[in-house]
Design an enzyme around this catalytic site. Sequence first.
Site, mmCIF file in Angstrom:
data_model
loop_
_atom_site.group_PDB
_atom_site.id
_atom_site.type_symbol
_atom_site.label_atom_id
_atom_site.label_comp_id
_atom_site.label_asym_id
_atom_site.label_seq_id
_atom_site.Cartn_x
_atom_site.Cartn_y
_atom_site.Cartn_z
ATOM 1 N N HIS A 122 -3.539 -4.859 0.359
ATOM 2 C CA HIS A 122 -3.040 -5.365 1.565
ATOM 3 C C HIS A 122 -2.931 -6.896 1.495
ATOM 4 O O HIS A 122 -4.038 -7.195 2.165
ATOM 5 C CB HIS A 122 -3.879 -4.836 2.705
ATOM 6 N N CYS A 162 1.023 -1.176 0.040
ATOM 7 C CA CYS A 162 0.139 0.029 -0.024
ATOM 8 C C CYS A 162 0.734 1.124 0.056
ATOM 9 O O CYS A 162 1.641 1.586 -1.031
ATOM 10 C CB CYS A 162 -0.884 0.148 0.982
ATOM 11 N N GLU A 217 -1.443 -8.726 3.452
ATOM 12 C CA GLU A 217 -1.140 -9.431 4.881
ATOM 13 C C GLU A 217 -2.617 -9.741 5.394
ATOM 14 O O GLU A 217 -2.646 -10.340 6.269
ATOM 15 C CB GLU A 217 -0.536 -8.276 5.611
#
Length: 531
Positions: free
Chosen positions: A505, A379, A507
């Site tokens: 993102h 990001c 993650e």
Amino acid sequence: MKYIFVTGGVVSSLGKGLTSAALGALLEQRGLKVRLQKFDPYLNVDPGTMSPFQHGEVYVLNDGAETDLDLGHYERFTSGELSRLNNLTSGKVYETVLQKERRGDYLGATVQVIPHVTNEIKQRIYEGAGDDVDVLITELGGTIGDIEGLPFLEAMRQFNLEVGRDNVLFLHCTLLPYLKAAGELKTKPSQQSVAKLREIGIQPDILVCRTEHPMTNDMRQKLSLFCNVPVKAVIEEMDVETSIYELPLALKAENIDDLVIDHLGLDAPDSDMKVWHDVVRRLKAPSHKVEIGVVGKYIELQDAYKSVYESIIHAGISNDASVRIVRLDAEDLEKNPAKYLATLDGILIPGGFGDRGTEGKIAAAKFARENGIPYFGLCLGMQIAVIEFARNVAGLEDANSTEFNPETKHPVIDIMEDQKDLKTKGGNMRLGACPCKLSKDSFSIHAYGQEMVEERHRHRFEFNNVYRDQLKQAGLRIAGTNPERDLVEIIEIPDHPWFVAVQFHPEFKSKPNAAHPLFANFIAAALKYKK
Ligand code: GLN
């Protein structure tokens, strides 16, 4: 449908979220369909506007909901996909109730905490489960005794009455403090916390005791007697040795899953927990080692980059490597990045807002690019990489994001034209899952092994397409784009061992037994770089 309510006593930060998630994992291993849900008693409508200093990471779901970081644990430990129905704050409850009141939905009634607020909460318990679920686990944030939590506890008490005692289980997490001088664990705070619950009309069925020392049988007897819980339902939860992923096995050793299944009258065959044994075995005996630098501005906080740290650990598991994460404050390395970065095997820049530390992050991206160190930008970490490339490779002096310098000559990162009139905070945030088409021969398509992927977003600014051709000509690869709006989602530097930066993102989609492909490839590149 069966319901488990998880409460916490004595102190906060007991790891209720992890306990709930680990219990979810255990039940899922036994073939049950599990869903988890978090109730937060604070008055913010959601944690989207809260500072990481207050609240740690904001976890984003596929549907774009900005939620508590415990939902990250839920998704990492279980397979059920969560939605905005799975996180509820007092603020949200009151917002809904007040909207109904203004619309006249209550037909002239006096609007009160009981029944109007509690009805709203109960409604969310029913909705949180969805149709295809066997067990819903609802965790209540905060600590028993907090004023704010009372309406939620009252709603749980009523709910129990509504659906029947056989269908509900109350699990209370508590702390057994160890008094060094006395050389013993103390049960009194737990007794008092349970007494408070019983005053409200809730009798816990299971007591999970967080402790740094093993409990004796006597202690279990004592807790059982004073808390009105069967001895076998007094569960010891010691601090785990190496990793939170040991918790499902630790709780299994205490037979917590049998207790739950018996109490709720469920029919579920036992499980060998192979998936979790595998994860823990690989975590504990890795063959390789790498060092990854994470360059951010909330480095001193445990929870600000929670999902990023967890994803790195998952990628370590999948590469049979232990990863030492070196947390670096971006502001420190502005002047002399080599001092901090030269010995690292990989550099990661996570998401973020505001301009503090950005020049340090740009210096880190430059160092990674010039020295062939694997780089992974998430990001903001992508926006930083684009700014760095524009300035130092494409010769666009002063290139920047309009977030950091609205007057920049070269706004290579900017708010898109069609978003500029949406001024209200959050109004123009791109949130939740969006499709991304990967280009041939990129690091990314190699990692994913497929052309179309879907990833979660949480940002306002975008790669400015006005500069796309210019940056491409200078050697930047556009490795992924959003097919609907032609937004740049991934950039790469082709003549580099591994330089990948993504606008989304990743993650939020990594699991201990299924590392996210980009994280897995990043760590693989770091291992290769090291050799
Ligand atoms: N601040 C940047 C934006 O709003 C990046 C956000 C992020 O990293 N989550 O676009």
